[in-house]
Scaffold this motif. Sequence first.
Motif, short mmCIF file in Angstrom:
data_model
loop_
_atom_site.label_atom_id
_atom_site.label_comp_id
_atom_site.label_asym_id
_atom_site.label_seq_id
_atom_site.Cartn_x
_atom_site.Cartn_y
_atom_site.Cartn_z
N LEU A 169 0.74 -1.26 0.08
CA LEU A 169 -0.10 -0.01 0.06
C LEU A 169 0.91 1.25 -0.21
O LEU A 169 0.21 2.51 -0.10
CB LEU A 169 -0.98 -0.04 1.15
N ASN A 170 2.15 1.32 0.06
CA ASN A 170 3.08 2.56 0.09
C ASN A 170 3.62 2.90 -1.28
O ASN A 170 4.29 3.47 -1.32
CB ASN A 170 4.12 1.88 1.19
N ARG A 171 3.06 2.17 -2.34
CA ARG A 171 3.51 2.64 -3.73
C ARG A 171 2.25 2.98 -4.39
O ARG A 171 1.20 2.32 -4.29
CB ARG A 171 4.16 1.50 -4.14
N LEU A 172 2.51 3.71 -5.46
CA LEU A 172 1.44 3.96 -6.54
C LEU A 172 2.18 3.75 -7.85
O LEU A 172 3.07 4.77 -8.28
CB LEU A 172 0.89 5.35 -6.31
N ASP A 173 1.82 2.51 -8.65
CA ASP A 173 2.49 2.60 -9.91
C ASP A 173 1.57 3.00 -11.05
O ASP A 173 2.22 2.92 -11.82
CB ASP A 173 2.82 0.94 -9.98
N GLY A 174 0.29 3.07 -10.69
CA GLY A 174 -0.42 3.41 -11.89
C GLY A 174 -1.94 3.30 -11.51
O GLY A 174 -2.48 3.20 -10.40
N PHE A 175 -2.78 3.12 -12.66
CA PHE A 175 -4.29 3.10 -12.65
C PHE A 175 -4.79 1.76 -13.19
O PHE A 175 -4.02 1.58 -14.15
CB PHE A 175 -4.89 4.37 -12.99
N ASP A 196 8.25 10.88 -14.24
CA ASP A 196 7.99 12.36 -13.75
C ASP A 196 6.52 12.66 -12.99
O ASP A 196 6.77 13.57 -12.01
CB ASP A 196 7.83 13.12 -15.03
N ASN A 197 5.83 11.69 -12.86
CA ASN A 197 4.61 11.59 -11.95
C ASN A 197 4.60 10.83 -10.74
O ASN A 197 3.48 10.56 -10.07
CB ASN A 197 3.36 11.35 -12.92
N LEU A 198 5.78 10.17 -10.67
CA LEU A 198 5.83 9.12 -9.44
C LEU A 198 5.63 9.85 -8.26
O LEU A 198 6.28 11.06 -8.12
CB LEU A 198 7.02 8.18 -9.72
N ILE A 199 5.27 9.30 -7.20
CA ILE A 199 5.17 9.93 -5.93
C ILE A 199 6.47 9.81 -5.17
O ILE A 199 7.13 8.70 -5.23
CB ILE A 199 3.85 9.42 -4.99
N GLU A 200 6.76 10.88 -4.77
CA GLU A 200 8.18 11.00 -3.80
C GLU A 200 7.97 10.39 -2.25
O GLU A 200 7.07 10.84 -1.65
CB GLU A 200 8.81 12.24 -3.94
N ARG A 209 -5.90 13.20 -14.63
CA ARG A 209 -5.35 14.26 -13.75
C ARG A 209 -5.63 13.57 -12.42
O ARG A 209 -6.72 13.38 -12.03
CB ARG A 209 -5.85 15.42 -14.17
N TRP A 210 -4.58 13.76 -11.61
CA TRP A 210 -4.77 13.54 -10.11
C TRP A 210 -3.96 14.08 -9.12
O TRP A 210 -2.90 14.60 -9.37
CB TRP A 210 -4.57 11.88 -9.95
N THR A 211 -4.36 14.12 -7.90
CA THR A 211 -3.97 14.77 -6.85
C THR A 211 -3.69 13.90 -5.79
O THR A 211 -4.85 13.24 -5.43
CB THR A 211 -4.55 16.27 -6.37
N LEU A 212 -2.80 13.74 -4.92
CA LEU A 212 -2.55 13.04 -3.83
C LEU A 212 -2.89 13.56 -2.53
O LEU A 212 -2.24 14.79 -2.26
CB LEU A 212 -1.35 12.33 -3.71
N GLN A 213 -4.03 13.55 -1.96
CA GLN A 213 -4.46 14.25 -0.75
C GLN A 213 -3.91 13.25 0.78
O GLN A 213 -4.15 12.19 0.82
CB GLN A 213 -5.80 14.59 -0.62
N GLY A 214 -3.26 13.77 1.60
CA GLY A 214 -2.69 13.11 2.73
C GLY A 214 -1.34 13.04 2.82
O GLY A 214 -0.98 12.49 4.05
N GLY A 215 -0.75 13.37 1.75
CA GLY A 215 0.74 13.03 1.86
C GLY A 215 1.50 14.27 2.10
O GLY A 215 1.10 15.38 2.52
N SER A 216 2.89 14.32 1.75
CA SER A 216 3.30 15.66 1.77
C SER A 216 3.19 16.83 1.11
O SER A 216 2.47 16.46 -0.10
CB SER A 216 5.10 15.46 1.72
N GLU A 217 3.52 18.15 1.50
CA GLU A 217 3.21 19.21 0.58
C GLU A 217 3.67 19.05 -0.90
O GLU A 217 3.04 19.29 -1.91
CB GLU A 217 3.39 20.39 1.04
N ALA A 218 4.77 18.44 -0.99
CA ALA A 218 5.50 18.16 -2.33
C ALA A 218 4.93 17.34 -3.19
O ALA A 218 4.90 17.19 -4.24
CB ALA A 218 6.99 17.58 -2.04
N ASN A 219 3.94 16.42 -2.65
CA ASN A 219 3.32 15.28 -3.40
C ASN A 219 1.86 15.78 -3.84
O ASN A 219 1.41 15.00 -4.57
CB ASN A 219 3.16 14.00 -2.58
N GLU A 220 1.62 16.93 -3.11
CA GLU A 220 0.12 17.28 -3.45
C GLU A 220 -0.10 18.17 -4.70
O GLU A 220 -1.17 18.67 -4.80
CB GLU A 220 -0.29 18.09 -2.07
#
Length: 263
Positions: free
Chosen positions: A138-144, A208-212, A242-253
């Motif tokens: 659950l700690n990685r996001l590889d795609g949809f 370029d779009n992978l979550i840090e 188009r997507w945004t991660l909510q709940g992570g660090s500011e750099a990832n949002e």
Amino acid sequence: MSEWMGYCLLYEAMLDSVLHARDKYLDPETGIMVPSHINLAISTLSDSEFINDRVNFWNEVYGFKMTAMKEKIDEDVIVAGLGKNSLSSTPVTFCHLPLAAVTVEDLSFIKPFELTIDSGGDGTNKGGEREGEEWRELNRLDGFVIYFDTFFLPHPAPYIASAISPSSRAETWEYYDQNTGARGVAFTTGPYRTVTHWQQGVLLINKDNLIEGEVKKGDKIVGKVEYRKSESNSRELKIEVRWTLQGGSEANERERKQLWHMR
């Protein structure tokens, strides 16, 4: 009656011809569309084994470095049959198509979605967590992952509002017609049941779009899915997310955007 469904549902644009035939020949009061409804669903892919098998495989192939094969691997939708543990969020419907009323223009669209990293689930259990069963990565996001559920109502439109909705899932949906005794039928092309010809559409995220850093359980992925025909070939499909991660660090949002092709 037609089996028009393509990969990710609308690849090859076969539904356009079916809708033309519907408008020309189907009796609007007694005619039945078979199938009657489709729900397009999306989830998140979190699966290092899949990445190793489909992407990192090219790092060394029988002693040969073939990394050039990786250069555009995240530009095309990959059609593959995944296991249920490949999904890290419970799938949600992003497009609901009542086939008695939908138009060709409706088949090019932008639809919102919201996913929660929750271990996935097939609709028969909360969050996908079952006794004695471990969910992974659950700690990685590889795609949809995109797939569709297909529904067959045994009577013509208009349909009772409670008969089927965007939240209906083929794994749990049941319908009984009180007037005729007929029952509805549904099947899924998702990874929680037997694999079908359509499998699932995998949209790999580019570097370029992978979550840090790590994605956490409870994080939300909020975004939009766009389907549109290719300008050069109407049978080809373009899918943009188009997507945004909510709940992570500011750099990832920050909002991310990527386009995939089916050709």
